[in-house]
Design a protein around this motif. Structure first.
Motif, PDB file in Angstrom:
ATOM      1  N   ILE A 174      31.384  -6.040  10.921  1.00 29.51           N
ATOM      2  CA  ILE A 174      31.201  -5.423   9.721  1.00 29.51           C
ATOM      3  C   ILE A 174      32.067  -5.503   8.741  1.00 29.51           C
ATOM      4  CG2 ILE A 174      31.136  -2.790   8.749  1.00 29.51           C
ATOM      5  CD1 ILE A 174      30.101  -2.060  11.637  1.00 29.51           C
ATOM      6  N   LEU A 184      27.236  -6.108   7.282  1.00 25.59           N
ATOM      7  CA  LEU A 184      27.931  -7.011   8.230  1.00 25.59           C
ATOM      8  C   LEU A 184      27.425  -8.199   8.257  1.00 25.59           C
ATOM      9  CD1 LEU A 184      26.001  -6.115  11.708  1.00 25.59           C
ATOM     10  CD2 LEU A 184      25.056  -5.545   9.411  1.00 25.59           C
ATOM     11  N   ASP A 210      35.045  -2.724  13.181  1.00 26.17           N
ATOM     12  CA  ASP A 210      34.710  -3.713  12.520  1.00 26.17           C
ATOM     13  C   ASP A 210      34.751  -5.117  13.035  1.00 26.17           C
ATOM     14  OD1 ASP A 210      34.452  -1.424  10.765  1.00 26.17           O
ATOM     15  OD2 ASP A 210      35.967  -1.976   9.354  1.00 26.17           O
ATOM     16  N   ARG A 261      34.345 -12.907   8.773  1.00 28.05           N
ATOM     17  CA  ARG A 261      34.169 -11.656   8.636  1.00 28.05           C
ATOM     18  C   ARG A 261      35.638 -11.099   8.026  1.00 28.05           C
ATOM     19  NH1 ARG A 261      36.207  -6.745   9.381  1.00 28.05           N
ATOM     20  NH2 ARG A 261      37.773  -8.043  10.527  1.00 28.05           N
ATOM     21  N   ALA A 264      25.920  -1.454  16.170  1.00 30.55           N
ATOM     22  CA  ALA A 264      27.158  -2.016  15.041  1.00 30.55           C
ATOM     23  C   ALA A 264      28.103  -1.124  14.582  1.00 30.55           C
ATOM     24  CB  ALA A 264      26.545  -2.857  14.213  1.00 30.55           C
TER      25      ALA A 264
END
Length: 186
Positions: free
Chosen positions: A65, A75, A60, A178, A55
Motif C-alpha cells: 500500500i 497499492l 503498508d 512501494r 491488503a
C-alpha cells in the motif's frame, strides 16, 4: 555396476549439472520473487480470499500500500505491467463501478490524479494507461473487487521483449518502488 561405480557416476552428474548453471539455453529467466506468495498459497489463491479486502489489514509494506484514503486506497500491483503499476481500490468489496458510492467514485478519481503526479515525480514517466477491467470476460484478474489500474509508460519502454520474447523487464523490486511512491505521496 557396483555401488561405488554408481556413486561415482552420481557425483559426476552433479558436478556436470553445477557447471551448466551459467550455460545459455533457449529459456528466458526473470527474477520475480514477488510471485512466491502465489506459489506458496497453492493452485488458486485468488479464490480463497480477496486480496483487495486483505491488503488493508496488513502493514503498508506487506500489503504494498502506498496511500490509505477514507473510502479507497492505492497499492502496487503484485503482477505489474510496468514498474510503478498502481491499483486504486475501494475498501468495500464491490465488483463494478456502478456499485460505487459517489464518495468512492470521487476518491478513486482524486487518488488517481495524485498517483499520476507522484509517479511523474518518482519515475519520470511520459504517460499512463488508466483503466478498469470489470468482470472476468473483460479481463479482470480479480473480478469480484473493483480496482482501477494506473500504469506508467515511457517513450522508451516498448523494447523488443514484449513483442518478440513475450517478456516484460521490470528494473525495480516491488518493495523499492512501494517505498519511493509512498515517501513521495505527501
Amino acid at each position: 555396476m557396483t555401488e561405488s561405480d554408481a556413486a561415482a557416476e552420481q557425483v559426476a552428474d552433479l558436478v556436470a549439472a553445477s557447471e551448466l548453471a551459467g550455460v545459455p539455453d533457449e529459456f528466458q529467466r526473470l527474477w520475480t520473487p514477488h510471485r512466491m506468495v502465489y506459489i506458496q498459497a497453492g493452485a488458486a489463491p485468488m479464490h480463497a480470499d480477496c486480496p483487495f479486502c486483505a491488503a488493508p489489514h496488513k502493514s503498508d509494506e506487506d500489503g504494498l500500500i502506498v496511500h490509505r484514503g477514507t473510502t479507497c486506497y492505492a497499492l502496487l500491483n503484485l503482477f505489474p505491467y510496468n514498474s510503478g503499476h498502481l491499483l486504486v481500490c475501494p475498501y468495500r468489496h464491490i465488483a463494478t463501478y456502478d456499485q460505487a458510492t459517489p464518495a468512492e467514485v470521487a476518491e478513486i478519481g482524486a487518488i488517481t490524479q495524485h498517483a499520476m503526479e507522484v509517479l511523474r515525480r518518482v519515475s519520470r514517466c511520459d504517460g499512463f494507461n488508466i483503466g478498469m477491467n470489470q468482470g472476468r470476460v473483460a479481463g479482470a484478474g480479480v473480478d469480484e473487487h473493483l480496482h482501477q489500474h494506473i500504469v506508467p509508460r515511457w517513450d522508451t519502454d516498448a523494447n523488443f521483449f514484449p513483442i518478440i520474447a513475450k517478456t516484460k523487464a521490470l528494473p525495480q523490486l516491488l518493495g523499492e518502488i512501494r517505498r519511493a511512491v509512498a515517501d513521495a505521496w505527501g
